[in-house]
Design a protein around this motif. Structure first.
Motif, PDB file in Angstrom:
ATOM      1  N   LEU A  60     -25.604 -16.331  36.673  1.00 45.59           N
ATOM      2  CA  LEU A  60     -27.058 -16.441  36.803  1.00 45.59           C
ATOM      3  C   LEU A  60     -27.718 -15.307  36.035  1.00 45.59           C
ATOM      4  O   LEU A  60     -27.537 -14.135  36.371  1.00 45.59           O
ATOM      5  CB  LEU A  60     -27.468 -16.398  38.274  1.00 45.59           C
ATOM      6  N   ALA A  61     -28.470 -15.662  34.996  1.00 49.78           N
ATOM      7  CA  ALA A  61     -29.062 -14.662  34.120  1.00 49.78           C
ATOM      8  C   ALA A  61     -30.531 -14.433  34.421  1.00 49.78           C
ATOM      9  O   ALA A  61     -31.266 -15.362  34.770  1.00 49.78           O
ATOM     10  CB  ALA A  61     -28.911 -15.100  32.664  1.00 49.78           C
ATOM     11  N   LEU A  62     -30.956 -13.170  34.273  1.00 54.65           N
ATOM     12  CA  LEU A  62     -32.378 -12.858  34.327  1.00 54.65           C
ATOM     13  C   LEU A  62     -32.976 -13.150  32.949  1.00 54.65           C
ATOM     14  O   LEU A  62     -32.555 -12.543  31.949  1.00 54.65           O
ATOM     15  CB  LEU A  62     -32.619 -11.385  34.674  1.00 54.65           C
ATOM     16  N   PRO A  63     -33.912 -14.110  32.877  1.00 59.69           N
ATOM     17  CA  PRO A  63     -34.503 -14.402  31.580  1.00 59.69           C
ATOM     18  C   PRO A  63     -35.572 -13.361  31.227  1.00 59.69           C
ATOM     19  O   PRO A  63     -36.188 -12.799  32.125  1.00 59.69           O
ATOM     20  CB  PRO A  63     -35.138 -15.777  31.788  1.00 59.69           C
ATOM     21  N   ARG A  64     -35.758 -13.084  29.973  1.00 58.96           N
ATOM     22  CA  ARG A  64     -35.045 -13.799  28.936  1.00 58.96           C
ATOM     23  C   ARG A  64     -33.868 -13.008  28.371  1.00 58.96           C
ATOM     24  O   ARG A  64     -32.869 -13.567  27.947  1.00 58.96           O
ATOM     25  CB  ARG A  64     -36.031 -14.152  27.811  1.00 58.96           C
ATOM     26  N   GLY A  65     -33.982 -11.688  28.364  1.00 58.40           N
ATOM     27  CA  GLY A  65     -32.976 -10.866  27.702  1.00 58.40           C
ATOM     28  C   GLY A  65     -31.588 -10.924  28.304  1.00 58.40           C
ATOM     29  O   GLY A  65     -30.596 -10.668  27.621  1.00 58.40           O
ATOM     30  N   GLY A  66     -31.490 -11.274  29.581  1.00 55.65           N
ATOM     31  CA  GLY A  66     -30.175 -11.343  30.207  1.00 55.65           C
ATOM     32  C   GLY A  66     -29.372 -12.570  29.818  1.00 55.65           C
ATOM     33  O   GLY A  66     -28.150 -12.596  30.005  1.00 55.65           O
ATOM     34  N   VAL A  67     -30.042 -13.582  29.247  1.00 57.75           N
ATOM     35  CA  VAL A  67     -29.357 -14.841  28.977  1.00 57.75           C
ATOM     36  C   VAL A  67     -28.301 -14.726  27.872  1.00 57.75           C
ATOM     37  O   VAL A  67     -27.176 -15.210  28.042  1.00 57.75           O
ATOM     38  CB  VAL A  67     -30.371 -15.958  28.686  1.00 57.75           C
ATOM     39  N   PRO A  68     -28.588 -14.086  26.727  1.00 54.17           N
ATOM     40  CA  PRO A  68     -27.523 -13.947  25.717  1.00 54.17           C
ATOM     41  C   PRO A  68     -26.329 -13.140  26.216  1.00 54.17           C
ATOM     42  O   PRO A  68     -25.192 -13.414  25.819  1.00 54.17           O
ATOM     43  CB  PRO A  68     -28.228 -13.228  24.555  1.00 54.17           C
ATOM     44  N   VAL A  69     -26.571 -12.154  27.056  1.00 50.57           N
ATOM     45  CA  VAL A  69     -25.473 -11.379  27.648  1.00 50.57           C
ATOM     46  C   VAL A  69     -24.653 -12.276  28.562  1.00 50.57           C
ATOM     47  O   VAL A  69     -23.417 -12.334  28.485  1.00 50.57           O
ATOM     48  CB  VAL A  69     -26.028 -10.177  28.452  1.00 50.57           C
ATOM     49  N   ALA A  70     -25.340 -13.009  29.429  1.00 53.26           N
ATOM     50  CA  ALA A  70     -24.672 -13.878  30.393  1.00 53.26           C
ATOM     51  C   ALA A  70     -23.917 -15.009  29.710  1.00 53.26           C
ATOM     52  O   ALA A  70     -22.875 -15.453  30.206  1.00 53.26           O
ATOM     53  CB  ALA A  70     -25.704 -14.445  31.363  1.00 53.26           C
ATOM     54  N   ALA A  71     -24.434 -15.488  28.580  1.00 54.89           N
ATOM     55  CA  ALA A  71     -23.785 -16.591  27.873  1.00 54.89           C
ATOM     56  C   ALA A  71     -22.367 -16.218  27.453  1.00 54.89           C
ATOM     57  O   ALA A  71     -21.447 -17.046  27.529  1.00 54.89           O
ATOM     58  CB  ALA A  71     -24.614 -16.992  26.660  1.00 54.89           C
ATOM     59  N   GLU A  72     -22.172 -14.973  27.018  1.00 51.27           N
ATOM     60  CA  GLU A  72     -20.830 -14.547  26.605  1.00 51.27           C
ATOM     61  C   GLU A  72     -19.878 -14.467  27.799  1.00 51.27           C
ATOM     62  O   GLU A  72     -18.692 -14.779  27.676  1.00 51.27           O
ATOM     63  CB  GLU A  72     -20.917 -13.198  25.899  1.00 51.27           C
ATOM     64  N   ILE A  73     -20.405 -14.074  28.940  1.00 44.41           N
ATOM     65  CA  ILE A  73     -19.577 -14.026  30.152  1.00 44.41           C
ATOM     66  C   ILE A  73     -19.197 -15.443  30.570  1.00 44.41           C
ATOM     67  O   ILE A  73     -18.044 -15.718  30.911  1.00 44.41           O
ATOM     68  CB  ILE A  73     -20.335 -13.307  31.282  1.00 44.41           C
ATOM     69  N   ALA A  74     -20.172 -16.356  30.544  1.00 43.25           N
ATOM     70  CA  ALA A  74     -19.909 -17.744  30.918  1.00 43.25           C
ATOM     71  C   ALA A  74     -18.862 -18.369  30.001  1.00 43.25           C
ATOM     72  O   ALA A  74     -17.957 -19.074  30.463  1.00 43.25           O
ATOM     73  CB  ALA A  74     -21.210 -18.544  30.874  1.00 43.25           C
ATOM     74  N   ARG A  75     -18.959 -18.102  28.701  1.00 41.43           N
ATOM     75  CA  ARG A  75     -17.977 -18.642  27.748  1.00 41.43           C
ATOM     76  C   ARG A  75     -16.576 -18.115  28.071  1.00 41.43           C
ATOM     77  O   ARG A  75     -15.603 -18.863  28.093  1.00 41.43           O
ATOM     78  CB  ARG A  75     -18.364 -18.250  26.321  1.00 41.43           C
ATOM     79  N   ALA A  76     -16.483 -16.823  28.307  1.00 41.04           N
ATOM     80  CA  ALA A  76     -15.173 -16.201  28.539  1.00 41.04           C
ATOM     81  C   ALA A  76     -14.528 -16.694  29.828  1.00 41.04           C
ATOM     82  O   ALA A  76     -13.309 -16.867  29.891  1.00 41.04           O
ATOM     83  CB  ALA A  76     -15.316 -14.682  28.565  1.00 41.04           C
ATOM     84  N   LEU A  77     -15.339 -16.917  30.857  1.00 48.96           N
ATOM     85  CA  LEU A  77     -14.801 -17.313  32.156  1.00 48.96           C
ATOM     86  C   LEU A  77     -14.744 -18.826  32.327  1.00 48.96           C
ATOM     87  O   LEU A  77     -14.206 -19.319  33.322  1.00 48.96           O
ATOM     88  CB  LEU A  77     -15.650 -16.711  33.287  1.00 48.96           C
ATOM     89  N   GLY A  78     -15.301 -19.566  31.363  1.00 48.17           N
ATOM     90  CA  GLY A  78     -15.359 -21.015  31.509  1.00 48.17           C
ATOM     91  C   GLY A  78     -16.256 -21.439  32.650  1.00 48.17           C
ATOM     92  O   GLY A  78     -16.020 -22.453  33.310  1.00 48.17           O
ATOM     93  N   ALA A  79     -17.312 -20.657  32.893  1.00 51.99           N
ATOM     94  CA  ALA A  79     -18.186 -20.872  34.048  1.00 51.99           C
ATOM     95  C   ALA A  79     -19.529 -21.444  33.600  1.00 51.99           C
ATOM     96  O   ALA A  79     -19.962 -21.229  32.466  1.00 51.99           O
ATOM     97  CB  ALA A  79     -18.406 -19.554  34.779  1.00 51.99           C
ATOM     98  N   PRO A  80     -20.221 -22.146  34.500  1.00 51.52           N
ATOM     99  CA  PRO A  80     -21.557 -22.641  34.174  1.00 51.52           C
ATOM    100  C   PRO A  80     -22.575 -21.508  34.148  1.00 51.52           C
ATOM    101  O   PRO A  80     -22.378 -20.456  34.761  1.00 51.52           O
ATOM    102  CB  PRO A  80     -21.852 -23.627  35.307  1.00 51.52           C
ATOM    103  N   LEU A  81     -23.677 -21.751  33.432  1.00 53.22           N
ATOM    104  CA  LEU A  81     -24.725 -20.742  33.252  1.00 53.22           C
ATOM    105  C   LEU A  81     -26.054 -21.308  33.727  1.00 53.22           C
ATOM    106  O   LEU A  81     -26.400 -22.451  33.419  1.00 53.22           O
ATOM    107  CB  LEU A  81     -24.825 -20.361  31.771  1.00 53.22           C
ATOM    108  N   ASP A  82     -26.798 -20.506  34.467  1.00 56.98           N
ATOM    109  CA  ASP A  82     -28.152 -20.877  34.859  1.00 56.98           C
ATOM    110  C   ASP A  82     -29.001 -19.609  34.873  1.00 56.98           C
ATOM    111  O   ASP A  82     -28.492 -18.508  34.614  1.00 56.98           O
ATOM    112  CB  ASP A  82     -28.161 -21.556  36.233  1.00 56.98           C
TER     113      ASP A  82
END
Length: 216
Positions: free
Chosen positions: A27-49
Motif C-alpha cells: 500500500l503506497a502513499l501517493p504520489r511519491g510513494g508509488v514508484p518506490v512501492a512498485a519495485e517492492i511489489a514486483r520483487a515480492l510478486g505482490a499486488p499494489l494499491d
C-alpha cells in the motif's frame, strides 16, 4: 543518496525479501510513494494499491505539516505545533475540508469506487518515499490498522529520527535503508526527485495489478 525512487524501491525490496510468497499487499502513499512501492511489489510478486492520505499544512507555510488526514475519517493533528503557531480550530477545519476534497478526487482517479482491499490474514506493507515528521505516514498506518491486517510494516528508504520515533508504536515494524543524523528533507536524499503524476500512479497500478484485479 538514491539515484531516484526506483533505485530506493529496489533497495527496500531486498530488505523485504522474507515476505516473498506470503499473503502480502503493498500500500503506497501517493504520489511519491508509488514508484518506490512498485519495485517492492514486483520483487515480492505482490499486488499494489494506494492508501489515501493528505498532509494538513500550516496556513502561512503549507509545506510545514501540522497534521494529516487519511481515508476512513482518520485525523491526526500535531497539537503542540498548532498551539505554538496559534492556529485556531476554524482555520484547521477549513484546511481539512479542502484536503478532504482533494483526497477524494485522487482516490476516485486512482481506485474509482473501490475501497481498501481486504487485509484479513495478510501482511500490509505501507510504503512512502521518505519519512520526515511522520504525520502523513502515521495517518496512513492508522487507516490501514482499521482493516486489521495480521502484520503491519512501514517501509521507507530514508527516515528522520523524529519520524522514526513517531511511528514505532503505530506499526509492527519499520524497515528503512538510511536514518541520517543530518536529515532536513526527503528530497535532499535523491538525485532525481521529480514529481510523480496522477497518470504515473494509475499506470503503475494497472501494470502491477491491484488485489481486486488479480482475483477477478
Amino acid at each position: 543518496m538514491f539515484a531516484d525512487r526506483t533505485e530506493a524501491g529496489r533497495g527496500l525490496a531486498e530488505r523485504l525479501r522474507r515476505f516473498e510468497g506470503e499473503p502480502v499487499v503493498i500500500l503506497a502513499l501517493p504520489r511519491g510513494g508509488v514508484p518506490v512501492a512498485a519495485e517492492i511489489a514486483r520483487a515480492l510478486g505482490a499486488p499494489l494499491d494506494v492508501i489515501g492520505v493528505r498532509k494538513i499544512g500550516a496556513p502561512m507555510q503549507p509545506e510545514l505539516a501540522i497534521g494529516a488526514i487519511s481515508e476512513g475519517a482518520v485525523r491526526d493533528l500535531d497539537r503542540r505545533m498548532i498551539d505554538h503557531l496559534q492556529i485556531d480550530d476554524a482555520t484547521i477545519a477549513a484546511i481539512e475540508s479542502r484536503e478532504r476534497t482533494e483526497l477524494q478526487r485522487r482516490l476516485q482517479h486512482y481506485r474509482g469506487d473501490r475501497g481498501l482491499p481486504d487485509l484479513t490474514g495478510r501482511t500490509a506493507i505501507v510504503v512512502d518515499d521518505g519519512l520526515a515528521t511522520g504525520s502523513t505516514a502515521r495517518a496512513a498506518c492508522r487507516a490501514v490498522r482499521l482493516h486489521e491486517p495480521d502484520h503491519l510494516v512501514l517501509a521507507v528508504p530514508v527516515v528522520s529520527a523524529q519520524g522514526l520515533r513517531s511511528l514505532r508504536d503505530e506499526v509492527d515494524e519499520v524497515v528503512y535503508l538510511e536514518a541520517p543524523s543530518n536529515f532536513m528533507a526527503v528530497g535532499q536524499w535523491y538525485e532525481d526527485f521529480r514529481e510523480t503524476t496522477d497518470d504515473d500512479v494509475t499506470t503503475l497500478l494497472e501494470e502491477i495489478g491491484t488485489p481486486e484485479s488479480r482475483t477477478s
